[in-house]
Design a protein around this motif. Sequence first.
Motif, short mmCIF file in Angstrom:
data_model
loop_
_atom_site.label_atom_id
_atom_site.label_comp_id
_atom_site.label_asym_id
_atom_site.label_seq_id
_atom_site.Cartn_x
_atom_site.Cartn_y
_atom_site.Cartn_z
N VAL A 200 0.86 -1.18 0.00
CA VAL A 200 0.00 0.00 0.00
C VAL A 200 0.90 1.23 0.00
N VAL A 201 0.68 2.14 -0.94
CA VAL A 201 1.55 3.31 -1.09
C VAL A 201 0.74 4.59 -0.91
N ILE A 202 1.28 5.50 -0.09
CA ILE A 202 0.68 6.81 0.14
C ILE A 202 1.35 7.81 -0.81
N ILE A 203 0.56 8.55 -1.58
CA ILE A 203 1.12 9.59 -2.46
C ILE A 203 0.25 10.83 -2.36
N THR A 204 0.76 11.87 -1.71
CA THR A 204 -0.02 13.10 -1.55
C THR A 204 0.81 14.32 -1.91
N GLY A 205 0.14 15.33 -2.40
CA GLY A 205 0.79 16.61 -2.69
C GLY A 205 1.19 16.77 -4.14
N ALA A 206 1.16 18.00 -4.61
CA ALA A 206 1.51 18.31 -6.00
C ALA A 206 2.97 17.98 -6.31
N ASN A 207 3.83 18.01 -5.30
CA ASN A 207 5.24 17.70 -5.54
C ASN A 207 5.48 16.22 -5.83
N LYS A 208 4.45 15.38 -5.62
CA LYS A 208 4.56 13.95 -5.95
C LYS A 208 3.81 13.61 -7.24
N ALA A 209 3.29 14.62 -7.92
CA ALA A 209 2.41 14.37 -9.07
C ALA A 209 3.14 13.68 -10.23
N ILE A 210 4.36 14.12 -10.52
CA ILE A 210 5.10 13.48 -11.61
C ILE A 210 5.40 12.03 -11.26
N ALA A 211 5.78 11.78 -10.02
CA ALA A 211 6.08 10.42 -9.60
C ALA A 211 4.86 9.53 -9.72
N LEU A 212 3.68 10.04 -9.34
CA LEU A 212 2.46 9.25 -9.47
C LEU A 212 2.17 8.94 -10.93
N ALA A 213 2.36 9.93 -11.80
CA ALA A 213 2.12 9.70 -13.23
C ALA A 213 3.07 8.63 -13.78
N LYS A 214 4.32 8.67 -13.36
CA LYS A 214 5.28 7.66 -13.80
C LYS A 214 4.87 6.28 -13.30
N CYS A 215 4.35 6.24 -12.08
CA CYS A 215 3.96 4.98 -11.47
C CYS A 215 2.73 4.37 -12.14
N ILE A 216 1.76 5.23 -12.49
CA ILE A 216 0.48 4.75 -12.99
C ILE A 216 0.43 4.62 -14.51
N GLU A 217 1.00 5.59 -15.22
CA GLU A 217 0.76 5.68 -16.66
C GLU A 217 1.94 5.22 -17.52
N GLU A 218 3.10 5.03 -16.92
CA GLU A 218 4.24 4.59 -17.71
C GLU A 218 4.69 3.21 -17.26
N GLY A 219 5.73 2.68 -17.91
CA GLY A 219 6.17 1.33 -17.62
C GLY A 219 7.02 1.23 -16.37
N VAL A 220 7.33 -0.01 -16.00
CA VAL A 220 8.21 -0.25 -14.86
C VAL A 220 9.61 0.25 -15.21
N ASN A 221 10.19 1.03 -14.30
CA ASN A 221 11.45 1.71 -14.61
C ASN A 221 12.25 1.87 -13.34
N HIS A 222 13.50 1.41 -13.34
CA HIS A 222 14.30 1.52 -12.12
C HIS A 222 14.69 2.96 -11.79
N MET A 223 14.41 3.90 -12.68
CA MET A 223 14.63 5.30 -12.35
C MET A 223 13.47 5.88 -11.53
N TRP A 224 12.36 5.14 -11.48
CA TRP A 224 11.20 5.50 -10.65
C TRP A 224 10.82 4.22 -9.92
N THR A 225 11.51 3.94 -8.82
CA THR A 225 11.43 2.60 -8.24
C THR A 225 10.03 2.23 -7.74
N VAL A 226 9.19 3.22 -7.42
CA VAL A 226 7.83 2.90 -7.00
C VAL A 226 7.05 2.23 -8.11
N SER A 227 7.46 2.42 -9.37
CA SER A 227 6.74 1.82 -10.50
C SER A 227 6.76 0.30 -10.45
N ALA A 228 7.65 -0.28 -9.66
CA ALA A 228 7.73 -1.74 -9.55
C ALA A 228 6.42 -2.34 -9.05
#
Length: 290
Positions: A200-228
């Motif tokens: 379960v991952v908590i993601i809040t705030g506009a400063n996490k918006a890019i990270a959430l987009a990478k996690c949800i809309e793009e592929g698994v990527n070790h440059m955005w480790t939450v995407s795993a």
Amino acid sequence: MRLVIRSDAGTVADYIAEYIKQRIIQFEPTPEKPFVIGLPTGSSPVGVYKRLVQLCTDGSLSFKNVVTFNMDEYVGLPRDHPESYHSFMWNHLFKHIDIPPENVNILNGNADDLQAECERYEAKIQSYGGIELFLGGIGPDGHIAFNEPGSSLQSRTRVKTLAYETIIANARFFGGDVSKVPKLALTVGVGTVMDAREVVVIITGANKAIALAKCIEEGVNHMWTVSAIQTHPRSLVVCDDDATLELHVKTVRYFKSIEQVQDEMIGRENLGLYGQVAGPLRYTAIPSGN
């Protein structure tokens, strides 16, 4: 992967705390079969911890048969230092709930042999049969625990050099003095988190918006480790509206529409914790046309 969107950080914390409560209650933990949970530090979980304390105080939740494993700890910082993660956890959660102190596990950043400490930690997790639920927060660069960009998605608990961006971000906890921020940490690996039966991952705030987009809309990527967590069979992301600013409008509408269907056509009382149908439906079929 499930995405639940709430209006603000407060309602996100409410949702996650209630979710954890229900997971623990349904698990029916005992001393012989404790509920094992992984926990984060940082600003993201503070609201969740506050609400868990309230649930424990009012008697609706007990941690007597819960075992915890924290994600990380600074290297070289005294355990009683106000900015150590040991201090953070005791001040925000452990000293306010009924968890036995021996059930709390936090990495020792002052161990004589740091590698041996990491191996011991992994072995202790396995001695409990693994982690039932791992709760995590993320950084603006999408790192989970201290698994910063470039970390292996198969990584285990280890010593990690902190990125300069992380050191700068954490300087606010050390009076703004970068020189006082530890440069090394012990952290569970991405693989350690992914081994949990639920994430379960908590993601809040506009400063996490890019990270959430990478996690949800793009592929698994070790440059955005939450995407795993895209590859995890039972993963849940709970975010606020501000964190969705970089998502496509259709993505936000899609995930919100799922909850709408659950509310209007199935009924939340008929859904299990994982979103599966758990009771008789109140769904009324729509007549087909000619």
